[in-house]
Design a protein around this motif. Structure first.
Motif, short mmCIF file in Angstrom:
data_model
loop_
_atom_site.label_atom_id
_atom_site.label_comp_id
_atom_site.label_asym_id
_atom_site.label_seq_id
_atom_site.Cartn_x
_atom_site.Cartn_y
_atom_site.Cartn_z
N ALA A 80 0.88 -1.18 0.00
CA ALA A 80 0.00 0.00 0.00
C ALA A 80 0.91 1.22 0.00
CB ALA A 80 -0.88 -0.02 1.23
N ASP A 174 -8.30 7.69 17.20
CA ASP A 174 -9.35 7.79 16.18
C ASP A 174 -9.88 6.39 15.84
OD1 ASP A 174 -11.04 9.14 14.48
OD2 ASP A 174 -9.58 9.34 12.85
N ASN A 179 -11.12 2.62 10.29
CA ASN A 179 -9.69 2.43 10.57
C ASN A 179 -9.33 1.00 10.96
OD1 ASN A 179 -8.87 4.96 9.85
ND2 ASN A 179 -9.05 5.84 11.90
N1 LIG Z 1 -2.31 -0.52 4.35
C1 LIG Z 1 -3.44 -0.33 3.68
N2 LIG Z 1 -3.86 -1.23 2.78
C2 LIG Z 1 -5.02 -1.05 2.11
N3 LIG Z 1 -5.80 0.01 2.24
C3 LIG Z 1 -5.44 0.96 3.11
C4 LIG Z 1 -4.24 0.84 3.88
N4 LIG Z 1 -4.13 1.92 4.68
C5 LIG Z 1 -5.22 2.67 4.43
N5 LIG Z 1 -6.01 2.12 3.50
C6 LIG Z 1 -7.29 2.68 2.97
O1 LIG Z 1 -7.17 4.07 2.83
C7 LIG Z 1 -8.09 4.77 3.68
C8 LIG Z 1 -7.44 6.02 4.23
O2 LIG Z 1 -6.30 5.66 4.95
P1 LIG Z 1 -5.87 6.43 6.30
O3 LIG Z 1 -6.99 6.35 7.27
O4 LIG Z 1 -4.55 5.92 6.74
O5 LIG Z 1 -5.75 7.90 5.69
P2 LIG Z 1 -5.90 9.31 6.38
O6 LIG Z 1 -5.83 10.34 5.32
O7 LIG Z 1 -4.90 9.41 7.48
O8 LIG Z 1 -7.38 9.20 6.93
P3 LIG Z 1 -8.16 10.07 8.04
O9 LIG Z 1 -8.80 11.20 7.35
O10 LIG Z 1 -9.18 9.09 8.58
O11 LIG Z 1 -7.16 10.46 9.07
C9 LIG Z 1 -8.47 3.75 4.75
O12 LIG Z 1 -9.76 3.97 5.28
C10 LIG Z 1 -8.42 2.46 3.94
O13 LIG Z 1 -9.62 2.29 3.22
#
Ligand SMILES: Nc1ncnc2c1ncn2[C@@H]1O[C@H](COP(=O)(O)OP(=O)(O)OP(=O)(O)O)[C@@H](O)[C@H]1O
Length: 605
Positions: A80, A174, A179
């Protein structure tokens, strides 16, 4: 690492990200990856599926052997790729904060591994284990309903994951269905649960010491639907907050809806928090297996520093998961119960934790709040249930006897006043004002004459009783009337050297009076939908004493102060009673404890 500061509009960032497709990504010594498909996006960035194309770079040999990496049909490694633009909100001071958390955390059970990180073009890129659908996706795929057995498995594994994370000194901050991710479909981990997104993770323990308690009522972090009540109220995050959010996550997955969904608008956080406080675990978990109620009830009652009894919580769900085929892998959670049962005494000690006072009964109540300070023997008088027309008789008698009004309150449109010889006042006037909270013209006029507001109360019909005195040490005064607790304004005034010296409520309106030259060194606030017992005790331990209290139909607020000159005896006590505490006051007087303040309003949720 600091990056050039640039600003770019979100559409531009999205456009750039769309070009990521098919472009080669190679960061921090990683092999080259081809971003093939967007997997998800959050508030900070986008996550893409990356397939390894290039030969191994510096660390790739190690990475290739890494059991956590998955491969596609042709045997190519898949990862990812989390992209965050230089100008995105989490990157204004350099690489995303989340990177440092992953780095300090190292490996932790149920948290995906990060293999490489670095920057390319205008993006920070993190290369991590590829995972599968989130619990939110699964819940949607299953017609927005998951079985009790499924959710119980989620509970048990999630508790193991949080226990491991907490053991490393971090709180996630969170916890929500989006998540929690399962392993990639078709892989050996497709029934295994993972927790992602450490962007809001914070330390609850530093160098073996628990972080210090504090409350900043406007400091909210997290997701409104799943946030703990303490997070809504701006209390420093501790382990209990992840567990409360987990309880809401489980109930959402099970019931498909939480009672506080649907609020909109600017005050959404306030209404959601209010509803959370009004909803007892009993009501929230109606028609569910008792384990959900018991878990919710336990975690919403945890204290700031309390060690959660993870294994006991996991064991609560065990009776639900005895199905022939488990929907999720829960071996680690089950092993922890077996391990604990072997070391029986520890398990029993956890199980026998004495039940504390419950914070959410679901039956709100209003009470008198009285605050007492130790003082050398002095004359003090109180009058309660006083009609406006009878006020003058009592006040005049007091003035004739050399007493001044020290505090006032209102209950059911009748006034309560306290008069004593313990003030520094030399002259006093008061005014009852109708139809609006504070009489602006009159106050301004009296300020001109050298009087300052020293006590104030508001009634349910929005009339107010304002007491102004001469002989105070104040040199300047300012006040604010607002529909919600004006913490933003208080902070601004603190910065200007003012401190809160009086406070009142009328219906749901707040009036806060702040003065300059008060003898106060520093101040803090405790605000809650019930009497914030734990917060007040923590503040007392830190050397603060309540100096003002006020309460609406919903909330109680306490201003606590630390003084430049500490007093010889700093004993302070509070009392909550449904009737005006006439007998108690007399008992307190016998022990040289005198009324410092009175308020009437919400103390029980
Ligand atoms: N390692 C992974 N493998 C597959 N999909 C992933 C992975 N990490 C995240 N995702 C997908 O991407 C989405 C967003 O990831 P993440 O929550 O880390 O991003 P963020 O921008 O920090 O989100 P938030 O706004 O919730 O803080 C997750 O809800 C999931 O659907």
């Amino acid at each position: 690492m600091r990056m050039p500061q640039r600003t770019m509009d979100p559409i531009h960032i999205l456009l750039q990200l769309s070009r990521v497709h098919g472009a080669q990504v190679q960061v921090g010594g990683s092999p080259a990856y081809l971003p093939e498909k967007k997997l998800g996006k959050g508030g900070f960035g986008q996550v893409w599926l990356g397939t390894k194309i290039g030969g191994p770079a510096t660390k790739a040999g190690k990475a290739a052997k890494d059991a956590s990496l998955v491969t596609d049909g042709t045997g190519a490694q898949q990862v990812a790729l989390k992209f965050e633009h230089y100008t995105s909100k989490g990157c204004t001071n350099g690489p995303p904060y989340e990177w440092s958390v992953y780095q300090q955390l190292g490996e932790s059970y149920g948290i995906p591994k990060v293999h490489y990180r670095g920057s390319q073009d205008d993006f920070y890129v993190m290369v991590m284990d590829l995972l599968g659908p989130s619990l939110w996706d699964v819940w949607n795929q299953k017609n927005q309903h998951l079985s009790e057995a499924y959710v119980a498995c989620v509970a048990m594994e999630a508790l193991s994951i949080l226990q491991a994370l907490h053991l490393k000194g971090y709180v996630h901050g969170d916890v929500k269905p989006e998540n929690f991710l399962l392993g990639p479909p078709g892989s050996s981990k497709e029934k295994k649960l993972f927790l992602v997104d450490l962007g809001l993770a914070v330390k609850w323990k530093d160098r073996n010491l628990h972080v210090r308690y504090d409350q900043k009522p406007d400091d909210f972090r997290g997701t409104v639907r799943y946030a703990s009540v303490h997070a809504h109220l701006g209390r420093v995050t501790s382990r209990r907050d992840d567990l409360e959010s987990l309880a809401y996550t489980l109930l959402f997955l099970l019931k498909g809806r939480l009672p506080w969904q649907g609020y909109q608008g600017q005050n959404k956080g306030y209404w959601v928090c209010r509803k959370k406080m009004q909803t007892s675990a009993e009501v929230l978990c109606r028609m569910c297996h008792n384990a959900f109620r018991d878990f919710t009830d336990t975690v919403v009652n945890l204290k700031f520093e309390e060690d959660p009894a993870y294994t006991r919580y996991i064991a609560m769900f065990e009776p639900i998961v005895n199905t022939p085929e488990r929907p999720l892998q829960i071996d680690t959670a089950l092993r922890s119960i077996v391990g604990q049962k072997r070391g029986r005494s520890e398990f029993d000690a956890e199980a026998e934790a004495p039940p504390g006072k419950k914070v959410r009964s679901g039956m709100g109540a209003k009470q008198w709040i009285t605050v007492y300070n130790r003082h050398a023997p002095m004359k003090q008088r109180y009058h309660y249930n006083v009609n406006t027309s009878r006020l003058l008789v009592h006040v005049q008698k007091g003035w004739e006897d050399g007493l001044y009004i020290s505090s006032v309150a209102s209950c059911a449109n009748l006034w309560a006043i306290v008069m004593d010889a313990g003030t520094e006042f030399t002259q006093q006037i008061y005014k009852v004002h109708y139809n609006s909270f504070l009489p602006k013209e009159w106050i301004m006029e009296k300020w001109e004459e050298g009087y300052y507001i020293t006590a104030v109360a508001g009634s349910d019909n929005t009339s107010s009783l304002v007491v102004m005195s001469k002989g105070t040490r104040f040199t300047q005064q300012s006040y604010k009337v607002s529909d919600s607790f004006p913490f933003e304004w208080i902070k601004k005034k603190w910065r200007e050297g003012f401190f809160v010296t009086a406070m009142a409520t009328a219906n749901c309106q707040w009036a806060v009076i702040m003065s300059r030259t008060t003898g106060v060194l520093s101040q803090c606030v405790e605000l809650d939908f019930h009497y914030p017992s734990e917060g007040i005790h923590k503040r007392w331990d830190a050397g603060f004493r309540i100096s003002c209290a006020a309460s609406t139909h919903d909330q109680s607020a306490f201003i606590l102060s630390q003084y430049k000159r500490s007093f010889q005896d700093e004993t302070q006590e509070t009392l909550r009673t449904s009737q005006f505490p006439t007998t108690h006051i007399k008992e307190k007087w016998d022990n040289d404890l005198y009324l410092l303040g009175i308020a009437y309003g919400k103390t029980v949720s």
